[in-house]
Design a protein around this motif. Structure first.
Motif, PDB file in Angstrom:
ATOM      1  N   HIS A 181     -14.596  -9.686   6.307  1.00 17.22           N
ATOM      2  CA  HIS A 181     -14.809  -8.188   6.504  1.00 17.22           C
ATOM      3  C   HIS A 181     -16.381  -8.046   6.640  1.00 17.22           C
ATOM      4  CE1 HIS A 181     -13.645  -8.785   2.271  1.00 17.22           C
ATOM      5  NE2 HIS A 181     -14.649  -7.985   1.923  1.00 17.22           N
ATOM      6  N   GLU A 182     -16.770  -7.029   6.782  1.00 15.84           N
ATOM      7  CA  GLU A 182     -18.377  -6.783   6.794  1.00 15.84           C
ATOM      8  C   GLU A 182     -18.789  -5.930   5.465  1.00 15.84           C
ATOM      9  OE1 GLU A 182     -21.669  -3.910   8.511  1.00 15.84           O
ATOM     10  OE2 GLU A 182     -20.067  -4.690  10.075  1.00 15.84           O
ATOM     11  N   ARG A 183     -19.699  -6.385   4.427  1.00 14.73           N
ATOM     12  CA  ARG A 183     -19.793  -5.965   3.264  1.00 14.73           C
ATOM     13  C   ARG A 183     -20.668  -4.724   3.521  1.00 14.73           C
ATOM     14  NH1 ARG A 183     -23.102 -10.105   0.274  1.00 14.73           N
ATOM     15  NH2 ARG A 183     -21.202 -10.835  -0.216  1.00 14.73           N
ATOM     16  N   GLY A 190     -13.256  -5.747  -1.782  1.00 16.34           N
ATOM     17  CA  GLY A 190     -13.084  -7.060  -1.003  1.00 16.34           C
ATOM     18  C   GLY A 190     -14.235  -7.952  -1.418  1.00 16.34           C
ATOM     19  N   GLU A 191     -14.664  -8.069  -2.874  1.00 18.63           N
ATOM     20  CA  GLU A 191     -15.655  -8.908  -3.166  1.00 18.63           C
ATOM     21  C   GLU A 191     -15.205 -10.350  -3.515  1.00 18.63           C
ATOM     22  OE1 GLU A 191     -18.950  -8.383  -3.294  1.00 18.63           O
ATOM     23  OE2 GLU A 191     -18.651  -6.303  -2.332  1.00 18.63           O
ATOM     24  N   VAL A 192     -15.972 -11.160  -3.553  1.00 21.58           N
ATOM     25  CA  VAL A 192     -15.673 -12.655  -3.700  1.00 21.58           C
ATOM     26  C   VAL A 192     -14.786 -12.882  -5.015  1.00 21.58           C
ATOM     27  CG1 VAL A 192     -17.601 -13.589  -4.475  1.00 21.58           C
ATOM     28  CG2 VAL A 192     -16.218 -15.236  -3.317  1.00 21.58           C
ATOM     29  N   GLY A 193     -15.104 -12.139  -5.989  1.00 21.92           N
ATOM     30  CA  GLY A 193     -14.483 -12.365  -7.482  1.00 21.92           C
ATOM     31  C   GLY A 193     -13.088 -11.618  -7.442  1.00 21.92           C
ATOM     32  N   GLU A 194     -12.725 -10.977  -6.441  1.00 18.45           N
ATOM     33  CA  GLU A 194     -11.365 -10.320  -6.238  1.00 18.45           C
ATOM     34  C   GLU A 194     -10.437 -11.400  -5.955  1.00 18.45           C
ATOM     35  OE1 GLU A 194     -11.546  -6.738  -4.006  1.00 18.45           O
ATOM     36  OE2 GLU A 194     -13.505  -6.258  -5.079  1.00 18.45           O
ATOM     37  N   THR A 195      -9.812 -12.184  -6.720  1.00 22.31           N
ATOM     38  CA  THR A 195      -8.704 -13.198  -6.284  1.00 22.31           C
ATOM     39  C   THR A 195      -7.375 -13.253  -6.655  1.00 22.31           C
ATOM     40  OG1 THR A 195      -9.558 -14.567  -8.519  1.00 22.31           O
ATOM     41  CG2 THR A 195     -11.041 -14.809  -6.503  1.00 22.31           C
ATOM     42  N   GLY A 196      -7.075 -11.885  -7.280  1.00 22.09           N
ATOM     43  CA  GLY A 196      -5.614 -11.881  -8.012  1.00 22.09           C
ATOM     44  C   GLY A 196      -5.831 -11.642  -9.367  1.00 22.09           C
ATOM     45  N   ALA A 208     -17.130 -11.686   2.558  1.00 20.09           N
ATOM     46  CA  ALA A 208     -17.696 -10.256   2.814  1.00 20.09           C
ATOM     47  C   ALA A 208     -19.090 -10.893   3.373  1.00 20.09           C
ATOM     48  CB  ALA A 208     -17.801  -9.316   1.717  1.00 20.09           C
ATOM     49  N   PHE A 209     -19.355 -10.799   4.757  1.00 16.17           N
ATOM     50  CA  PHE A 209     -20.186 -11.075   5.287  1.00 16.17           C
ATOM     51  C   PHE A 209     -21.328  -9.773   5.745  1.00 16.17           C
ATOM     52  CE2 PHE A 209     -17.953 -14.632   7.360  1.00 16.17           C
ATOM     53  CZ  PHE A 209     -18.848 -15.641   6.876  1.00 16.17           C
ATOM     54  N   PRO A 210     -22.643 -10.003   5.382  1.00 19.99           N
ATOM     55  CA  PRO A 210     -23.607  -8.778   5.828  1.00 19.99           C
ATOM     56  C   PRO A 210     -23.623  -8.655   7.271  1.00 19.99           C
ATOM     57  CG  PRO A 210     -24.771 -10.875   5.492  1.00 19.99           C
ATOM     58  CD  PRO A 210     -23.143 -11.201   4.995  1.00 19.99           C
TER      59      PRO A 210
END
Length: 336
Positions: A181-183, A190-196, A208-210
């Motif tokens: 998704h778009e940051r 939806g940040e990278v550290g949200e892993t469950g 999350a891409f810019p």
């Protein structure tokens, strides 16, 4: 492909200037009108028990009553009329149909694609948001798990993070949720550290891409992040939450995925499903440029008719590659 569709979904009237309009489905059907072998299936609406399998009982009753009273503005973005409740039940029913068709081994030219509305991936267990009332993909995944599936994977390539799907399954180990998704866009999760968490630790992956994420970056996400994770997870079913609003000409995002790029993405998830020996089904989410939405779904359809899309031959630039490396590191894969 075979498309889950119901004219009842056209009756969800969001008003003359709302981007999530009935014209989206009309544009899709018009774009597919020249394709041979396209088939439309009107699946049964879900019942309220299926909605309650992922949503709180009180919330399901609240939405039903809200619509029965004529609807209105649930929030500034999310609009209902009386017909919205039936449309939502039908939209979720199309998603359940897609999941079970895929589990039954339907593939190739008959690969199922649910094109219902309202969309679903923002709806959390106890609230509507982001144009969404019932979480179609989550309801479909749970229905599959209540049937023949032991594990379900969901790849969400909508330009917005599917916070609802993530939240519903965040502490469970039987659903692996992957999102590109778009940051900075709605809803901000939806940040990278949200892993469950808990039993679900490691079964959520976010990239999350810019602004400016392109075909190369999206395909590398599938190949370098999602594929190794899902191959190890070994799902029985792979659902694609297929939004087309990361298109370079979509009016509400700043990503640069091309029409051909969506064809390559479809081919990559098809190949991934084959490697996992998983059924593959699609569920429509966003996409708000009528022409680009129609063209992109037409391109996906071509892939399942035998068209070989042309993959880009560029490189992922260093800025975007570092985001992929962060996602790999968060899941113990190391840098690529």
């Amino acid at each position: 492909m075979r498309y889950g569709y119901s004219s009842d979904c056209l009756n969800h009237d969001t008003g003359p200037r709302h981007p999530e309009s009935p014209d989206r489905l009309r544009a899709i059907r018009q774009g597919l009108s020249s394709r041979h072998g396209v088939e439309y299936v009107e699946a049964d609406a879900i019942d309220e028990a299926q909605a309650r399998a992922v949503h709180d009982d009180e919330y399901v009753e609240e939405v039903r009553e809200f619509c029965a009273d004529g609807g209105g503005q649930w929030d500034p973005d999310t609009v209902a009329v009386e017909a919205t409740w039936e449309a939502a039940l039908k939209s979720a029913g199309q998603a359940v149909w897609s999941a079970h068709e895929a589990l039954d081994g339907t593939e190739g030219r008959e690969t199922p694609f649910a094109i219902g509305r309202p969309p679903g991936h923002h709806a959390v267990a106890d609230d509507a948001m982001g144009f969404c009332f019932l979480n179609n993909a989550a309801i479909a995944a749970q229905s599959a798990l209540d049937g023949a599936a032991e594990r379900v994977a969901i790849i969400d390539w909508d330009v917005h993070h599917g916070n609802g799907i993530q939240d519903i399954f965040y502490d469970r180990d039987d659903v692996f949720y992957c999102s590109i998704h778009e940051r900075g866009l709605y809803p901000g999760s939806g940040e990278v550290g949200e892993t469950g968490e808990g039993d679900g630790e490691g079964t959520t992956a976010n990239v999350a891409f810019p602004a400016g994420g392109d075909d190369d970056a999206y395909l590398a996400t599938i190949d370098d992040v999602f594929a190794p994770l899902l191959t190890e997870f070994d799902p029985d079913l792979l659902l694609v939450s297929a939004g087309f609003d990361a298109h370079e000409h979509d009016p509400i995002s700043r990503m640069t995925v091309s029409t051909e790029g969506y064809g390559v993405l479809a081919a990559r998830v098809r190949d991934l499903a084959e490697r996992c020996d998983a059924g593959l089904g699609f569920v429509l989410e966003g996409g708000y440029g009528l022409e680009t939405l129609s063209e992109s779904i037409n391109k996906v359809n071509e892939v399942f008719e035998g068209y070989e899309p042309v993959a880009p031959d560029g490189e992922v630039d260093d800025r975007l590659r570092s985001i992929l490396d962060d996602a790999r590191t968060a899941h113990g894969l190391g840098e690529k």
